[in-house]
Design a protein around this motif. Structure first.
Motif, mmCIF file in Angstrom:
data_model
loop_
_atom_site.group_PDB
_atom_site.id
_atom_site.type_symbol
_atom_site.label_atom_id
_atom_site.label_comp_id
_atom_site.label_asym_id
_atom_site.label_seq_id
_atom_site.Cartn_x
_atom_site.Cartn_y
_atom_site.Cartn_z
ATOM 1 N N ASN A 127 30.024 28.232 37.502
ATOM 2 C CA ASN A 127 29.641 27.847 38.877
ATOM 3 C C ASN A 127 30.000 28.914 39.912
ATOM 4 O O ASN A 127 30.678 28.640 40.904
ATOM 5 C CB ASN A 127 30.310 26.513 39.257
ATOM 6 N N LEU A 128 29.498 30.120 39.695
ATOM 7 C CA LEU A 128 29.766 31.213 40.621
ATOM 8 C C LEU A 128 28.987 31.060 41.922
ATOM 9 O O LEU A 128 27.822 30.668 41.913
ATOM 10 C CB LEU A 128 29.364 32.560 39.990
ATOM 11 N N HIS A 129 29.667 31.402 43.010
ATOM 12 C CA HIS A 129 28.998 31.502 44.304
ATOM 13 C C HIS A 129 29.500 32.768 44.982
ATOM 14 O O HIS A 129 30.655 32.877 45.353
ATOM 15 C CB HIS A 129 29.297 30.274 45.183
ATOM 16 N N MET A 130 28.595 33.758 45.114
ATOM 17 C CA MET A 130 28.972 35.062 45.651
ATOM 18 C C MET A 130 28.760 35.105 47.162
ATOM 19 O O MET A 130 27.823 34.519 47.687
ATOM 20 C CB MET A 130 28.099 36.155 45.028
ATOM 21 N N HIS A 131 29.637 35.859 47.853
ATOM 22 C CA HIS A 131 29.404 36.200 49.251
ATOM 23 C C HIS A 131 30.017 37.565 49.522
ATOM 24 O O HIS A 131 30.701 38.132 48.649
ATOM 25 C CB HIS A 131 29.943 35.123 50.202
ATOM 26 N N SER A 132 29.774 38.127 50.690
ATOM 27 C CA SER A 132 30.122 39.530 50.941
ATOM 28 C C SER A 132 31.622 39.787 50.914
ATOM 29 O O SER A 132 32.062 40.897 50.650
ATOM 30 C CB SER A 132 29.548 39.991 52.281
ATOM 31 N N ARG A 133 32.430 38.793 51.217
ATOM 32 C CA ARG A 133 33.877 38.998 51.285
ATOM 33 C C ARG A 133 34.623 38.388 50.104
ATOM 34 O O ARG A 133 35.844 38.352 50.095
ATOM 35 C CB ARG A 133 34.415 38.432 52.604
ATOM 36 N N GLY A 134 33.904 37.890 49.106
ATOM 37 C CA GLY A 134 34.585 37.302 47.959
ATOM 38 C C GLY A 134 33.649 36.551 47.043
ATOM 39 O O GLY A 134 32.425 36.706 47.099
ATOM 40 N N VAL A 135 34.218 35.713 46.177
ATOM 41 C CA VAL A 135 33.436 34.922 45.236
ATOM 42 C C VAL A 135 34.207 33.651 44.897
ATOM 43 O O VAL A 135 35.436 33.654 44.793
ATOM 44 C CB VAL A 135 33.124 35.750 43.953
ATOM 45 N N GLU A 136 33.475 32.562 44.763
ATOM 46 C CA GLU A 136 34.078 31.293 44.350
ATOM 47 C C GLU A 136 33.575 30.939 42.963
ATOM 48 O O GLU A 136 32.430 31.224 42.604
ATOM 49 C CB GLU A 136 33.711 30.188 45.347
ATOM 50 N N PHE A 137 34.447 30.310 42.173
ATOM 51 C CA PHE A 137 34.054 29.919 40.822
ATOM 52 C C PHE A 137 35.017 28.858 40.303
ATOM 53 O O PHE A 137 36.092 28.630 40.883
ATOM 54 C CB PHE A 137 34.055 31.134 39.880
ATOM 55 N N ASP A 138 34.632 28.226 39.213
ATOM 56 C CA ASP A 138 35.493 27.266 38.529
ATOM 57 C C ASP A 138 36.087 27.905 37.282
ATOM 58 O O ASP A 138 35.426 28.692 36.600
ATOM 59 C CB ASP A 138 34.703 26.014 38.120
ATOM 60 N N ILE A 139 37.324 27.545 36.992
ATOM 61 C CA ILE A 139 37.977 28.013 35.772
ATOM 62 C C ILE A 139 38.455 26.795 34.995
ATOM 63 O O ILE A 139 39.063 25.881 35.561
ATOM 64 C CB ILE A 139 39.144 28.972 36.095
ATOM 65 N N THR A 140 38.132 26.758 33.717
ATOM 66 C CA THR A 140 38.464 25.609 32.872
ATOM 67 C C THR A 140 39.333 26.053 31.705
ATOM 68 O O THR A 140 39.039 27.057 31.035
ATOM 69 C CB THR A 140 37.185 24.932 32.336
ATOM 70 N N TYR A 141 40.410 25.290 31.482
ATOM 71 C CA TYR A 141 41.331 25.564 30.379
ATOM 72 C C TYR A 141 41.889 24.238 29.886
ATOM 73 O O TYR A 141 42.426 23.442 30.658
ATOM 74 C CB TYR A 141 42.462 26.473 30.863
#
Length: 483
Positions: A264-278
């Motif tokens: 579930n990546l969401h890119m933007h100019s100052r960073g990136v959001e994503f989910d991490i599963t473990y």
């Protein structure tokens, strides 16, 4: 220290003198030898320490470790061993009382991503209250103390000294970049890693390793000396490392099913959001550095820290606390209202250049302008490949000089241009002028990527090394253009 103690666990033959004498310090550079020192002859990339034995003895060496026969050396103790690099690593560990055994050492290897990953792990560990040492390309850190780094992975003698300083300062974890050179040349011989991370493997350093298979086998050495192998199985060679490594293994990936999974990546100019599963738990991460490849770096860093018993929530806290890594997708125009952005990145391989340009494309609303070149005295087969990538993935490209070293800058540039298949580029040999030209071209919503040097604050020319910090250069150019 007594020479017998320094030689512990080293297979050797005593050719002259005796091994029951006191040694002041260990040296492998004859110019540093003083009275009472042990001189170890190591074969370097361009020279051989055996040639400097007489110089070392003249300077006062009490003992010499060699792997070749040395004639007429009767003034000091002479010790012969099969591999002096391994001997240096073991002797240094003995001399400094095995400091790495008193630390948890985490190593990371791969063509790209090592530096960023070490800073990510440092942030996670420090957020949990651990005191951390870091050894790598940008600098070496002993807790809060910053020490200049002269190579990605120090020679074994300097490495053991740094470990000893870390122990003295109460450091819990040492995170280190482990280069293929250091593995092949036994700089990390005898060190047991608690976590070893593999990021990726792409074309680089073939001037040294000669073949890709040699390059791969050098990297694999790390995974024979670790308690847990943390491997990017999205990478073709990562799958192979996972199969070839021994003991406990942890996989990470975005495109494949893995122990640590990003989605579930969401890119933007100052960073990136994503989910991490473990282990069936998921956390949402807001990373302050853009790019899918930095998500991969975050996953590998997270996997190593999770392997040390940390929670996913604590990993999230540490990753989100990290603001940037010098010269790694670093936006240097954040404090200026230019209408366009300038990014400095260390990308100096085909894969690295492709990654940063694809990342910048994700958030470029206008045109993407690249400034890049290739270093001299290095693998020249990658030059046309980088020319092709740099121009294909940019709207406009400025091909320039990098660190030409002993080569002619224009000769390097001509080799880069042989791979170009578009007419969207210009050549500006002088790197400062090339950056200025790109900034003069830039319009509103454009993004400029200046690739190749990143954190470096120098440029290596044929006859000298000059100060050249691209952050300073860009700040100066902004003032010039706004006059």
């Amino acid at each position: 220290m007594n020479l017998k103690k320094i030689l512990k666990d080293i297979n050797y033959e005593l050719l002259n003198g005796n091994n029951n004498l006191e040694i002041r310090e260990i040296q492998y550079d004859s110019r540093n030898v003083k009275s009472g020192d042990l001189f170890v002859c190591i074969e370097g990339y361009s020279t051989d320490g055996h040639k400097y034995v007489n110089s070392a003895v003249s300077n006062g060496a009490a003992a010499v470790i060699c792997s070749k026969d040395i004639e007429n050396l009767t003034e000091c103790t002479v010790i012969k061993t099969e591999d002096t690099r391994k001997a240096l690593a073991l002797a240094a560990a003995n001399y400094y009382d095995h400091p790495s055994d008193k630390l948890k050492v985490m190593g990371i290897t791969g063509t790209n991503g090592k530096t960023t990953s070490t800073f990510m792990m440092k942030s996670v560990l420090e957020a949990q209250g651990y005191k951390v040492g870091l050894l790598g390309t940008i600098a070496n850190y002993v807790g809060d103390k910053k020490i200049a780094a002269h190579r990605t992975t120090p020679e074994s003698l300097e490495l053991q000294k740094l470990f000893a300083e870390m122990v003295e300062e109460g450091v819990n974890y040492c995170i280190m970049e482990v280069s293929s050179h250091s593995l092949y040349l036994n700089r990390v011989y005898g060190i047991k890693f608690c976590q070893a991370i593999f990021t990726n493997l792409t074309r680089d350093h073939l001037d040294f390793h000669k073949t890709f298979e040699n390059y791969y086998n050098a990297k694999l050495i790390l995974f024979k000396n670790t308690l847990n192998s943390v491997v990017n199985i999205d990478d073709e060679y990562g799958e192979r490392v996972y199969e070839d490594s021994e003991g406990k293994k942890t996989s990470y990936a975005m495109d494949k099913e893995a122990d640590v999974k990003g989605s579930n990546l969401h890119m933007h100019s100052r960073g990136v959001e994503f989910d991490i599963t473990y282990k069936n738990e998921t956390q949402h991460i807001n990373l302050n550095i853009p790019g899918k490849y930095n998500v991969m770096n975050a996953l590998g860093s997270a996997a190593a820290c999770l392997g040390e018993g940390m929670s996913l929530a604590s990993v999230k806290q540490g990753l989100e606390a990290m603001l940037c890594v010098p010269g790694r997708c670093e936006i240097v125009t954040k404090n200026y209202n230019l209408g366009y952005e300038v990014i400095v990145d260390y990308a100096h391989t085909p894969d690295g250049l492709e990654n940063i340009l694809k990342t910048a494309r994700e958030f470029t609303k206008g045109k993407l302008i690249s400034v890049f070149g290739c270093g001299g005295d290095r693998d020249n087969t990658k030059r046309p490949i980088m020319g092709k990538i740099g121009t294909e993935l940019s709207d406009k490209a400025v091909i320039t000089s990098d660190n030409p070293r002993t080569e002619d800058p224009m000769s390097i540039i001509k080799e880069v241009v042989t791979g170009v298949q578009k007419d969207n580029y210009i050549v500006v040999e002088n790197r400062r002028e090339a950056i200025k030209k790109a900034m003069e071209m830039a319009k509103k919503d454009d993004v400029i990527v200046v690739a190749g040097k990143g954190h470096e604050d120098y440029q290596i020319l044929k006859d000298k090394t000059i100060h050249f910090d691209e952050r300073e250069v860009i700040a100066e150019i902004i003032k010039e253009l706004n006059k």
